[in-house]
Design a protein around this motif. Structure first.
Motif, PDB file in Angstrom:
ATOM      1  N   ASP A 194     -94.302 -98.905  27.112  1.00  0.00           N
ATOM      2  CA  ASP A 194     -92.886 -98.779  27.465  1.00  0.00           C
ATOM      3  C   ASP A 194     -92.128 -98.118  26.318  1.00  0.00           C
ATOM      4  N   GLN A 197     -89.126 -94.758  29.234  1.00  0.00           N
ATOM      5  CA  GLN A 197     -89.257 -93.705  30.247  1.00  0.00           C
ATOM      6  C   GLN A 197     -88.901 -94.180  31.653  1.00  0.00           C
ATOM      7  N   TYR A 198     -88.904 -95.501  31.862  1.00  0.00           N
ATOM      8  CA  TYR A 198     -88.533 -96.039  33.170  1.00  0.00           C
ATOM      9  C   TYR A 198     -87.346 -96.998  33.033  1.00  0.00           C
ATOM     10  N   ARG A 225     -95.271 -96.705  38.959  1.00  0.00           N
ATOM     11  CA  ARG A 225     -94.823 -95.956  37.791  1.00  0.00           C
ATOM     12  C   ARG A 225     -95.163 -96.821  36.572  1.00  0.00           C
ATOM     13  N   TYR A 261     -85.959-100.046  42.231  1.00  0.00           N
ATOM     14  CA  TYR A 261     -86.394-100.523  40.916  1.00  0.00           C
ATOM     15  C   TYR A 261     -85.187-100.462  39.991  1.00  0.00           C
ATOM     16  N   LYS A 264     -87.988-104.213  35.628  1.00  0.00           N
ATOM     17  CA  LYS A 264     -89.094-103.687  34.823  1.00  0.00           C
ATOM     18  C   LYS A 264     -90.026-104.851  34.499  1.00  0.00           C
ATOM     19  N   GLY A 272     -93.251-100.215  36.619  1.00  0.00           N
ATOM     20  CA  GLY A 272     -91.960 -99.550  36.739  1.00  0.00           C
ATOM     21  C   GLY A 272     -91.566 -99.214  38.162  1.00  0.00           C
ATOM     22  N   GLY A 284     -84.331-100.664  36.037  1.00  0.00           N
ATOM     23  CA  GLY A 284     -84.843-100.701  34.673  1.00  0.00           C
ATOM     24  C   GLY A 284     -83.942-101.403  33.677  1.00  0.00           C
TER      25      GLY A 284
END
Length: 334
Positions: A154, A157-158, A144, A211, A115, A131, A213
Motif C-alpha cells: 500500500d 495507489q488505492y 485491485r 470502494y 481499504k 482495494g 479508500g
C-alpha cells in the motif's frame, strides 16, 4: 431504530474476540455492535457475556455457514445500514464514518467496502477484498491490489473512492432494505463468493457497489480456513461455477462455461504437480457437485432473469485475468 449496526458473525472465536473486538467497540461511534454466534462449541458466548456486556448477542442454534448465519442473524437486527465485519479484523479511528457518509449522500450506491490491509503486514493489502473487487470476462474474481497470490504494498495507489464490481464480505456496508429485498446471501454457497453473488444481484438491479479508500481496516485472514485448505478450494471452485451459471448472459454462458471448466482442470493439474493432492481432489468434487445440482442453479438463473434480465459490464475487466497473470506476467490489474 439504530442507523448503523456492525454485525460480527462468530464461530469458535474465543481467541479472536478479545484480540479484535475492543477496536470495534472503541472506534465505531454511534453504531450498535452485535455479535451473532453461529453455533460455537467453545467458550465464545460465555466470554462475550462476561467481558463484553455492552455488545448485543444473537445466538444461533447451529453453524449455518457464513451465508445462513448472517441471513438468520440479520433477521433480528433493525438498522438502516448493516456493516458485516469478520471477527478477525482490527478497525482504525474513523473507519466507519466515510462508509456511512457515502451511503447517506449517494443514493445510487448500495454497498461499500473500505481499504483492507493485512493485519500481520500492515503496509500490504490483504487477499479478501484489498482495494475493491473486480471480475473478468470469464467470471474470475480478483481485486485491485491483489491478483491471485500476488499482493501489492500500500503506497496510497488505492486511496480513491470508486465503483467496483463487488465488495468484500470481510467488511461489507450495505443498505439493510436492499439486503433483504434481494433475499440476502445464497445459502447454497455456505461460504466463499457469496458476497460476489449478492453484489452481482445489486448490479443487475441497477445499484452501484463502491470502494472507499478513506476507510482502513486490518484483516488477519484465513481465520477459519487456511489459504491452501482443500475445503476452501472446494468451496471456491464449486461456488465459482454456480456464480457464473446464475449470472452470465445466455450467449456468454455457452462459450464461457466450458472454457471456465477447462481452466479449472488446468488449475487442478497445477495443484497435483505441486504435490497438493487434496486441492486436486477438491476441484473434482466441486465440479461433480456443480453437475449434480445444475437443475437447482438453472431454477435460480431463470428466476433472476425473469426479474433482472441482464447485468451492466461497466466494471467488468474485458479480458482474462488468468491469461494476463500467467501468460503476460501482469501482477497488477485494475
Amino acid at each position: 431504530m439504530s442507523r448503523t449496526a456492525v454485525v460480527i458473525l462468530n464461530y469458535n472465536g474465543e481467541t479472536l474476540l478479545p484480540r479484535f473486538l475492543p477496536s470495534v467497540l472503541l472506534h465505531s461511534e454511534g453504531a450498535e455492535i452485535i455479535v451473532a454466534d453461529n453455533g460455537s462449541t467453545d467458550g465464545s458466548v460465555a466470554l462475550l457475556r462476561q467481558s463484553f456486556p455492552q455488545v448485543r448477542l444473537v445466538i444461533l442454534d447451529n453453524n449455518y455457514g457464513f451465508c445462513g448465519g448472517y441471513n438468520r442473524a440479520l433477521a433480528h437486527v433493525q438498522a438502516d445500514v448493516y456493516v458485516l465485519l469478520n471477527s478477525d479484523i482490527e478497525v482504525t479511528p474513523r473507519w466507519l464514518s466515510p462508509l456511512e457518509e457515502l451511503l447517506q449522500t449517494r443514493p445510487e450506491i448500495a454497498a461499500v467496502q473500505p481499504k483492507i490491509l493485512s493485519y500481520n503486514k500492515k503496509d500490504t493489502f490483504e487477499h479478501a477484498g484489498a482495494g475493491g473487487g473486480l471480475i473478468d470476462a470469464l467470471g474470475y474474481p480478483f481485486c485491485r491490489g491483489r491478483v491471485f497470490d500476488s499482493v501489492e504494498q500500500d503506497t496510497g495507489q488505492y486511496n480513491d473512492t470508486t465503483e467496483v464490481f463487488w465488495a468484500s464480505g470481510a467488511c461489507l456496508a450495505i443498505r439493510a432494505n436492499l439486503f433483504h429485498q434481494l433475499g440476502g446471501f445464497d445459502e447454497d454457497f455456505f461460504a466463499h463468493m457469496e458476497e460476489i453473488d449478492l453484489c452481482w444481484k445489486l448490479n443487475r438491479a441497477r445499484h452501484k457497489v463502491y470502494y472507499c479508500g478513506q476507510s482502513t481496516i486490518y484483516h488477519l485472514g484465513a481465520g477459519t480456513l487456511g489459504y491452501n485448505s482443500p475445503r476452501k478450494t472446494y468451496l471456491n471452485f464449486r461456488n465459482g461455477l454456480s456464480l457464473i451459471f446464475k449470472h452470465l448472459n445466455p450467449g456468454e454462458l455457452l462459450v464461457k462455461l466450458p472454457l471456465r471448466m477447462m481452466l479449472d482442470w488446468l488449475a487442478a493439474v497445477v495443484f497435483l504437480l505441486k504435490g497438493q493432492a487434496g486441492n486436486f481432489n477438491a476441484v473434482g468434487k466441486a465440479h461433480l457437485h456443480f453437475v449434480l445440482h445444475i437443475g437447482r442453479d438453472r431454477r435460480k438463473r431463470r428466476l433472476l432473469r425473469a426479474i433482472y434480465p441482464a447485468y451492466s459490464k461497466t466494471s467488468v475487466f474485458p479480458g482474462s485475468v488468468v491469461f494476463s497473470y500467467y501468460m503476460k506476467g501482469k501482477r497488477k490489474i485494475g
